[in-house]
Design a protein around this motif. Structure first.
Motif, short mmCIF file in Angstrom:
data_model
loop_
_atom_site.label_atom_id
_atom_site.label_comp_id
_atom_site.label_asym_id
_atom_site.label_seq_id
_atom_site.Cartn_x
_atom_site.Cartn_y
_atom_site.Cartn_z
N CYS A 40 10.23 -14.66 31.27
CA CYS A 40 11.02 -15.26 30.17
C CYS A 40 12.22 -14.65 29.79
N GLY A 41 13.23 -15.21 29.69
CA GLY A 41 14.81 -14.46 29.22
C GLY A 41 14.57 -14.26 27.94
N SER A 42 14.47 -15.16 27.02
CA SER A 42 14.58 -14.86 25.56
C SER A 42 13.18 -14.89 24.76
N SER A 43 12.34 -15.58 24.51
CA SER A 43 11.19 -15.67 23.71
C SER A 43 9.94 -15.93 24.67
N ALA A 44 9.03 -14.98 24.75
CA ALA A 44 7.70 -15.31 25.52
C ALA A 44 7.02 -16.56 24.81
N GLY A 45 7.04 -16.62 23.48
CA GLY A 45 6.27 -17.66 22.64
C GLY A 45 6.70 -18.99 23.12
N LYS A 46 8.05 -19.23 23.16
CA LYS A 46 8.63 -20.46 23.40
C LYS A 46 8.33 -20.87 24.84
N ARG A 47 8.33 -20.03 26.02
CA ARG A 47 7.93 -20.14 26.98
C ARG A 47 6.50 -20.71 27.26
N LEU A 48 5.49 -19.94 26.64
CA LEU A 48 4.30 -20.33 26.65
C LEU A 48 3.93 -21.57 26.11
#
Length: 139
Positions: free
Chosen positions: A55-63
């Motif tokens: 993930c480039g920015s937020s891991a949470g957003k990706r997950l």
């Protein structure tokens, strides 16, 4: 465990929804989910990675994006997740009950162009080493 517990921290859980035909993801560690330029892996209870990504920015957003893509495909609405892959996710969750997302943010390294966080290199090495079932490309 296939991934180093000292580096990879549990961040989220994926489970079947009540209807048993769709999935849901729950954040378990908000701090880990705030990491960017990170590597994540969805793993079984015994630590075997089934999907490795970045993930480039937020891991949470990706997950948290996983249910939308997978559920859309399971419902027959197409999207970026192929039907065969969505069915494999469903099968893994049926067999294991839950998958855990673990996240690691590598330390920056000094290069000729300055400090670079080598998260894409780490992902590539892990995919090559583990050959996860749900990675479509083996970079």
């Amino acid at each position: 465990m296939f991934l180093d517990r000292d580096q990879f921290k549990p961040a989220a859980e994926m489970m079947l929804a009540r209807d048993k035909t769709s999935i849901r993801v729950t954040i378990t560690d908000q701090k880990a989910c705030e990491l960017g330029e990170a590597v994540y892996a969805w793993i079984t209870a015994d630590g075997k990675p089934v999907r490795i990504g970045t993930c480039g920015s937020s891991a949470g957003k990706r997950l948290l994006s996983y249910p939308g893509y997978i559920n859309r495909s399971l419902a027959g609405h197409g999207g970026t997740t192929p039907k065969w892959e969505a069915l494999k996710w469903l099968g893994l969750l049926t067999a294991h009950g839950m998958l855990t997302a673990v996240v690691h943010q590598p330390e920056p390294r000094l290069t000729a162009v300055g400090l670079i966080r080598p998260y894409l290199d780490v992902e590539r090495q892990l995919i090559r080493r583990h050959r996860p079932l749900l990675n479509r490309s083996h970079r």
